[in-house]
Design a protein around this motif. Structure first.
Motif, PDB file in Angstrom:
ATOM      1  N   ARG A   1      51.341  45.496  37.027  1.00 51.89           N
ATOM      2  CA  ARG A   1      50.171  44.940  36.347  1.00 51.89           C
ATOM      3  C   ARG A   1      49.803  43.383  36.185  1.00 51.89           C
TER       4      ARG A   1
ATOM      5  N   LYS B   1      46.777  41.391  37.627  1.00 52.93           N
ATOM      6  CA  LYS B   1      45.760  40.641  36.678  1.00 52.93           C
ATOM      7  C   LYS B   1      45.497  39.212  37.100  1.00 52.93           C
TER       8      LYS B   1
ATOM      9  N   ASP C   1      40.586  40.224  37.742  1.00 53.39           N
ATOM     10  CA  ASP C   1      39.532  39.488  37.055  1.00 53.39           C
ATOM     11  C   ASP C   1      40.135  39.908  35.402  1.00 53.39           C
ATOM     12  N   ASP C   2      41.564  39.661  35.325  1.00 50.44           N
ATOM     13  CA  ASP C   2      42.352  39.937  34.289  1.00 50.44           C
ATOM     14  C   ASP C   2      42.151  41.371  33.922  1.00 50.44           C
ATOM     15  N   THR C   3      41.866  42.129  34.610  1.00 48.53           N
ATOM     16  CA  THR C   3      42.083  43.633  34.336  1.00 48.53           C
ATOM     17  C   THR C   3      42.927  44.307  35.637  1.00 48.53           C
ATOM     18  N   THR C   4      43.409  45.317  35.497  1.00 51.12           N
ATOM     19  CA  THR C   4      44.243  46.112  36.087  1.00 51.12           C
ATOM     20  C   THR C   4      43.926  47.501  36.652  1.00 51.12           C
ATOM     21  N   PRO C   5      43.637  47.937  37.917  1.00 53.16           N
ATOM     22  CA  PRO C   5      43.215  49.416  38.065  1.00 53.16           C
ATOM     23  C   PRO C   5      44.313  50.368  38.051  1.00 53.16           C
TER      24      PRO C   5
ATOM     25  N   GLN D   1      45.968  52.567  35.698  1.00 50.60           N
ATOM     26  CA  GLN D   1      46.002  53.285  34.335  1.00 50.60           C
ATOM     27  C   GLN D   1      47.049  54.181  34.007  1.00 50.60           C
TER      28      GLN D   1
ATOM     29  N   SER E   1      42.693  53.130  39.980  1.00 57.21           N
ATOM     30  CA  SER E   1      41.310  53.614  39.287  1.00 57.21           C
ATOM     31  C   SER E   1      40.312  52.860  40.090  1.00 57.21           C
TER      32      SER E   1
END
Length: 258
Positions: free
Chosen positions: A228, A232, A236-240, A242, A252
């Motif tokens: 993760r 990131k 965009d500082d998110t992670t798929p 989950q 995701s």
């Protein structure tokens, strides 16, 4: 060869490749009672002949067979077909499980087998394969996930993550590639077989060579944290990736693997 059980127009078809007649009969009877059309063969040659005659959803293949190793069968099926593959064996060594997954197996069951669990797993696998089926093209260079076999990426493909098997990298939509370790690559590839669908912890333990206990959970969680963090950095500082509490993990976002 045992006669098939026919369950109707939308039947779920399973072929069991097992040379132990007692286990073969038990699996056929148990799965037939669960509503599957079931046939059993005792060798790779019989399997290949049958596959040339009719549609099959899932092949359940034993490791030890009289003509070919079960892993060779799994590799052939993954390369040439869109059939689901469930491996069964009395050899529960982590290396055996890993090699089966590396050769294309979707699920792994150690003997003795809980027939009810096998039926539930087979039904779920068939549902996922039918929901994500894409016409296979073995010579294509790119695979759109979810798909069990390589297919061309259409020109209209929207933003997606990209996994490069040859370079062991992953890229966010429009981003630069990030190198992954062997275990990170294995984990993300398994999750991307069915984006949006959770993969249970036990399957991930087996595929990654972790024990199915608290230590294995901790090792898996540590690997997920590292992956993760990398995702990131390229996203965009998110992670798929989950967490599905009490179940496992899922990927995701749309993804393409090549």
């Amino acid at each position: 060869m045992l006669e098939p059980y026919v369950s109707g127009h939308h039947e779920r078809s399973i072929v069991i490749v097992e040379d132990d007649p007692d286990l073969q009969a038990l699996l056929v009877q148990s799965l037939a009672l669960q509503g599957f059309r079931v046939e059993a063969v005792g060798s790779a040659l019989e399997l290949y002949r049958l596959l040339g005659q009719r549609k099959v959803d899932v092949v359940i293949v034993d490791l030890g067979l009289p003509d070919l190793d079960g892993m060779e069968i799994a590799r052939f099926l993954r390369q040439q077909t869109a059939i689901g593959i469930i491996a069964i064996t009395a050899n529960t060594a982590p290396d055996t499980r890993l090699r089966f997954f590396e050769n294309g197996a979707d699920l792994f069951f150690a003997k003795p087998i809980d027939c009810r669990e096998l039926a539930v797993a087979a039904r779920g696998l068939i549902q996922r394969l039918r929901a994500t089926s894409v016409p296979a093209h073995p010579e294509a260079a790119v695979t759109v996930i979810p798909a069990p076999a390589p297919v061309p990426v259409p020109d209209s493909q929207g933003p997606h993550w990209l996994i490069d098997n040859s370079g062991w990298t992953i890229s966010a939509p429009g981003g630069q590639p990030m190198h992954l370790s062997a275990k990170e690559m294995r984990l993300v590839t398994i999750l991307c077989r069915s984006p949006g669908e959770p993969v249970i912890r036990e399957v991930l333990h087996d595929a990654l060579g972790y024990a199915n206990n608290l230590d294995g959970d901790r090792a898996l969680e540590a690997l997920v944290r590292r992956l993760r963090s990398k995702l990131k950095l390229v996203g965009d500082d998110t992670t798929p990736i989950q967490t599905v509490h009490g179940v496992g993990y899922l990927f995701s976002a749309p993804v393409v693997i090549r």
